[in-house]
Write an enzyme that holds these catalytic residues in place. Structure first.
Site, mmCIF file in Angstrom:
data_model
loop_
_atom_site.group_PDB
_atom_site.id
_atom_site.type_symbol
_atom_site.label_atom_id
_atom_site.label_comp_id
_atom_site.label_asym_id
_atom_site.label_seq_id
_atom_site.Cartn_x
_atom_site.Cartn_y
_atom_site.Cartn_z
ATOM 1 N N HIS A 20 39.882 35.883 39.920
ATOM 2 C CA HIS A 20 39.487 36.605 38.932
ATOM 3 C C HIS A 20 41.009 36.761 38.123
ATOM 4 O O HIS A 20 41.266 37.685 38.613
ATOM 5 C CB HIS A 20 38.481 37.700 38.942
ATOM 6 C CG HIS A 20 38.208 37.747 37.833
ATOM 7 N ND1 HIS A 20 37.023 39.147 36.947
ATOM 8 C CD2 HIS A 20 39.050 38.036 36.122
ATOM 9 C CE1 HIS A 20 36.824 39.108 36.163
ATOM 10 N NE2 HIS A 20 37.971 38.759 35.029
ATOM 11 N N HIS A 22 43.586 35.469 34.990
ATOM 12 C CA HIS A 22 43.561 35.138 33.825
ATOM 13 C C HIS A 22 45.271 34.666 33.972
ATOM 14 O O HIS A 22 46.159 35.463 33.940
ATOM 15 C CB HIS A 22 43.930 35.559 32.721
ATOM 16 C CG HIS A 22 41.765 36.766 32.092
ATOM 17 N ND1 HIS A 22 41.376 35.257 31.735
ATOM 18 C CD2 HIS A 22 41.156 36.943 33.167
ATOM 19 C CE1 HIS A 22 39.782 35.993 31.738
ATOM 20 N NE2 HIS A 22 39.822 37.406 32.549
ATOM 21 N N HIS A 200 32.167 36.373 32.069
ATOM 22 C CA HIS A 200 32.856 37.986 32.023
ATOM 23 C C HIS A 200 31.564 38.660 31.411
ATOM 24 O O HIS A 200 30.331 37.998 30.202
ATOM 25 C CB HIS A 200 33.606 38.236 30.759
ATOM 26 C CG HIS A 200 34.548 38.016 31.852
ATOM 27 N ND1 HIS A 200 35.256 36.775 32.719
ATOM 28 C CD2 HIS A 200 36.163 38.179 31.715
ATOM 29 C CE1 HIS A 200 36.581 36.535 32.755
ATOM 30 N NE2 HIS A 200 36.973 37.899 32.497
ATOM 31 N N GLU A 203 31.377 43.808 31.658
ATOM 32 C CA GLU A 203 32.241 44.567 32.212
ATOM 33 C C GLU A 203 32.554 45.807 31.438
ATOM 34 O O GLU A 203 32.268 46.973 31.531
ATOM 35 C CB GLU A 203 33.382 43.815 31.061
ATOM 36 C CG GLU A 203 35.009 44.028 31.758
ATOM 37 C CD GLU A 203 36.193 43.844 31.170
ATOM 38 O OE1 GLU A 203 35.798 42.541 30.176
ATOM 39 O OE2 GLU A 203 37.241 43.980 31.181
ATOM 40 N N ASP A 281 42.257 40.677 37.329
ATOM 41 C CA ASP A 281 42.168 40.296 36.105
ATOM 42 C C ASP A 281 43.756 39.795 35.309
ATOM 43 O O ASP A 281 44.155 38.398 35.309
ATOM 44 C CB ASP A 281 41.918 41.530 35.579
ATOM 45 C CG ASP A 281 40.967 41.362 34.794
ATOM 46 O OD1 ASP A 281 40.962 40.318 33.894
ATOM 47 O OD2 ASP A 281 40.735 42.384 33.567
HETATM 48 N N1 HPA Z 1 37.723 40.459 29.977
HETATM 49 C C1 HPA Z 1 37.678 39.528 28.914
HETATM 50 N N2 HPA Z 1 38.795 38.918 28.796
HETATM 51 C C2 HPA Z 1 39.758 38.828 28.805
HETATM 52 C C3 HPA Z 1 39.947 39.587 29.895
HETATM 53 C C4 HPA Z 1 38.957 41.137 30.123
HETATM 54 O O1 HPA Z 1 38.720 41.389 31.516
HETATM 55 N N3 HPA Z 1 41.338 39.065 30.461
HETATM 56 C C5 HPA Z 1 41.831 38.308 29.690
HETATM 57 N N4 HPA Z 1 40.672 37.771 28.570
HETATM 58 ZN ZN ZN Z 2 38.767 39.216 33.107
#
Ligand code: HPA
Ligand code: ZN
Length: 333
Positions: A20, A22, A200, A203, A281
């Site tokens: 995970h 980005h 996702h 969260e 992340d």
């Molecule tokens: N959540 C949702 N979108 C995202 C995240 C995240 O933690 N990081 C980058 N885009």
């Molecule tokens: Zn993410």
């Protein structure tokens, strides 16, 4: 050596995978500054320190605003290459041997950047990582869930030309108010085209979004998923089917999902035998790459060596590596 030193050493020396991450979230302020000059793109900061001090977030949306703004400095294939290569150097340092990275094509194509420019830059660096460091990787293309489903089909169409490079599609950006069901048709088409799916969910959003990601989007992994403990039936299902949850502890603290690391629910999830693992992340924004996430979380939650081993093993088990490669790595842990 005391217990903390033993665990820290173990984390450093053990081969790991990250599921995970980005790639745009690994854009360090130094590179952001350099690219803003190289491409003559204005950013609302005068120095690297000023950029860093702007990184105080109250929730996901307050972060996303800064994150998309930061991405504006990425223009050329070389920029995407440099961004990815910097992350790869961090992988080498942290002893990450396999990484599965997200990219957000729409945050670039919406600014007029060609899809090919983005994917070729990222893929070029990942190929070099394999040649020079034996680091393997997969690429996951995320759709921005705050946008409509319809324009996503055009992006999916562009990805078809790069099927050899992209293993899965995912869903990220602003979660609340953008439920998985909004993208049911898109994900159905992506699956028909041969892509795996992840999303996702949970969260900030409710357990219902985790249910729907599994049922409607047919995901192989849930990204984050920390809200699942609010729903016992969901916990039973996640445990029974060993659905991977790619948890990101430092991210959750920076975005105020939990007030402090000591109150994170990772240990509770481990104790319920859920298939959880630790990830970074958006490490350039959240203050730590994979090893920092593991070390800091272990300290805050009093994790033992066995817990850390399970987290690292879970990550390999949940990767999109073939079974043979998974088993080779698992045998080394
Ligand atoms: N959540 C949702 N979108 C995202 C995240 C995240 O933690 N990081 C980058 N885009
Ligand atoms: Zn993410």
């Amino acid at each position: 050596m005391n217990d903390t030193e033993i665990i820290t050493n173990y984390i450093q020396n053990t081969p790991k995978t990250e599921l995970h991450l980005h790639i745009e979230g690994s854009l360090e302020p130094e590179l952001m500054f350099k690219l803003s000059k190289r491409n003559k793109i204005e950013i609302p900061f005068k120095s690297v320190d000023e950029i860093r001090s702007a990184y105080n977030f109250s929730n996901l949306d307050s972060f996303l605003k800064i994150y998309y703004q930061g991405s504006n400095v990425l223009i050329t294939e070389e920029d995407f290459f440099d961004l990815t290569w910097e992350y790869i150097l961090r992988c080498k340092k942290d002893n990450i041997v396999h990484t599965e990275i997200f990219f957000d094509p729409q945050s670039h194509t919406e600014r007029g950047i060609e899809f090919n420019t983005i994917i070729n830059g990222i893929y070029g660096a990942l190929k070099k990582a394999n040649a020079e460091f034996n680091i393997t990787s997969k690429i996951i293309m995320c759709f921005l869930r705050h946008l409509d489903e319809e324009p996503c089909f055009e992006i999916l169409n562009q990805a078809l030309k790069h099927k050899d490079k992209i293993i899965a599609v995912g869903l990220d950006s602003s979660e609340r108010g953008n439920p998985p069901k909004k993208f049911k048709n898109l994900f159905e088409t992506a699956i028909k085209e041969g892509f795996l799916t992840v999303a996702h969910a949970g969260e900030e959003g409710p357990p219902e979004y985790i249910w729907d990601s599994l049922k409607l989007l047919k995901v192989k992994r849930i990204d984050h998923g920390v809200q699942c403990l609010k729903d016992n039936k969901l916990v039973d299902l996640l445990k029974k089917n060993q659905i991977p949850l790619t948890v990101c502890p430092l991210s959750n603290i920076k975005l105020c999902v939990f007030d402090k690391l000591e109150n994170h629910n990772l240990k509770k999830m481990l104790d319920k035998e859920l298939r959880v693992m630790v990830n970074s992340d958006d490490p350039a924004y959240f203050g730590g790459y994979l090893n920092s996430n593991l070390v800091e979380t272990s300290k805050a939650l009093n994790l033992g060596l066995e817990d850390v081993k399970i987290l690292i093993k879970n990550s390999f088990k949940s990767s999109f590596l073939d079974e043979k490669s998974k088993n080779i790595w698992l045998s080394k842990i």
